[in-house]
Design a protein around this motif. Sequence first.
Motif, PDB file in Angstrom:
ATOM      1  N   THR A 122       0.829  -1.210   0.000  1.00  0.00           N
ATOM      2  CA  THR A 122       0.000   0.000   0.000  1.00  0.00           C
ATOM      3  C   THR A 122       0.863   1.259   0.000  1.00  0.00           C
ATOM      4  OG1 THR A 122      -0.254  -0.122   2.416  1.00  0.00           O
ATOM      5  CG2 THR A 122      -2.024  -1.061   1.061  1.00  0.00           C
ATOM      6  N   LYS A 123       1.991   1.203   0.682  1.00  0.00           N
ATOM      7  CA  LYS A 123       2.897   2.365   0.671  1.00  0.00           C
ATOM      8  C   LYS A 123       3.548   2.523  -0.712  1.00  0.00           C
ATOM      9  CE  LYS A 123       5.922   4.640   3.705  1.00  0.00           C
ATOM     10  NZ  LYS A 123       5.867   4.690   5.121  1.00  0.00           N
ATOM     11  N   ALA A 124       3.864   1.412  -1.360  1.00  0.00           N
ATOM     12  CA  ALA A 124       4.523   1.449  -2.674  1.00  0.00           C
ATOM     13  C   ALA A 124       3.623   2.056  -3.751  1.00  0.00           C
ATOM     14  CB  ALA A 124       4.956   0.041  -3.088  1.00  0.00           C
ATOM     15  N   PHE A 170       0.214   9.504  -5.264  1.00  0.00           N
ATOM     16  CA  PHE A 170      -0.394  10.830  -5.220  1.00  0.00           C
ATOM     17  C   PHE A 170      -0.990  11.154  -3.852  1.00  0.00           C
ATOM     18  CE2 PHE A 170      -0.608   9.456  -9.665  1.00  0.00           C
ATOM     19  CZ  PHE A 170       0.132  10.474 -10.237  1.00  0.00           C
ATOM     20  N   PHE A 171      -1.464  10.135  -3.141  1.00  0.00           N
ATOM     21  CA  PHE A 171      -1.992  10.311  -1.789  1.00  0.00           C
ATOM     22  C   PHE A 171      -1.931   8.957  -1.090  1.00  0.00           C
ATOM     23  CE2 PHE A 171      -5.489   9.950  -4.797  1.00  0.00           C
ATOM     24  CZ  PHE A 171      -6.240   8.900  -4.304  1.00  0.00           C
ATOM     25  N   ASP A 172      -2.077   8.967   0.239  1.00  0.00           N
ATOM     26  CA  ASP A 172      -1.952   7.760   1.045  1.00  0.00           C
ATOM     27  C   ASP A 172      -3.034   6.745   0.661  1.00  0.00           C
ATOM     28  OD1 ASP A 172      -0.881   6.127   3.060  1.00  0.00           O
ATOM     29  OD2 ASP A 172      -2.384   6.834   4.497  1.00  0.00           O
ATOM     30  N   MET A 232      -4.760  -4.567   1.607  1.00  0.00           N
ATOM     31  CA  MET A 232      -5.102  -3.557   2.611  1.00  0.00           C
ATOM     32  C   MET A 232      -3.929  -3.364   3.553  1.00  0.00           C
ATOM     33  SD  MET A 232      -8.944  -4.853   3.678  1.00  0.00           S
ATOM     34  CE  MET A 232      -9.244  -3.498   4.799  1.00  0.00           C
ATOM     35  N   LYS A 233      -3.879  -2.193   4.176  1.00  0.00           N
ATOM     36  CA  LYS A 233      -2.884  -1.986   5.219  1.00  0.00           C
ATOM     37  C   LYS A 233      -3.119  -3.014   6.310  1.00  0.00           C
ATOM     38  CE  LYS A 233      -1.720   2.837   4.677  1.00  0.00           C
ATOM     39  NZ  LYS A 233      -1.665   4.165   5.292  1.00  0.00           N
ATOM     40  N   GLU A 234      -2.054  -3.329   7.026  1.00  0.00           N
ATOM     41  CA  GLU A 234      -2.154  -4.320   8.094  1.00  0.00           C
ATOM     42  C   GLU A 234      -3.057  -3.806   9.209  1.00  0.00           C
ATOM     43  OE1 GLU A 234       1.827  -5.431   9.233  1.00  0.00           O
ATOM     44  OE2 GLU A 234       2.384  -5.770   7.148  1.00  0.00           O
TER      45      GLU A 234
END
Length: 149
Positions: free
Chosen positions: A17-19, A23-25, A37-39
């Motif tokens: 998700t960070k990779a 443009f935005f989080d 999904m984020k952990e």
Amino acid sequence: MSFLPDKPIIIRSNFITKAVSWFFDVYTINLYPFVVMKEHEETEGMTVGQRYQAQLRDQRTIHHETIHMRQYKELWVVPLVFLYLWDWTIGLIKYRSAQKAYYRIRVEQEAYANQDKFQFYFDGKRHGKTYDKCYADTREPFAWKKYKV
């Protein structure tokens, strides 16, 4: 088209998700049939209200992505990706903002407008508005067409 999955396969990865957060989080990305999904947040030390909000956010996100799964079934994967990129490109030209362009993508508008229309259970009890069936299971085919970029 019933051989295409109805429910996303959930993968938890902060790295992915960070990779893709150019443009935005990004909290989630749908790579049909996978949803990354984020952990999970660490729930130890959270109040009941904080745990409720964290679980509600996760379930809302999964429902949002399930709506996208239905859209994939209608258009198949490649045409949906082209539609998505087309709407985003038109939005970039029109609004000159990557974030606003994202929110104006027609399939995203449908998913955001209906992401809360599901049954949510917390600690074994049903919460929030009562829906006999979730939106993803009862939506009209090609419902995204009513939205404009």
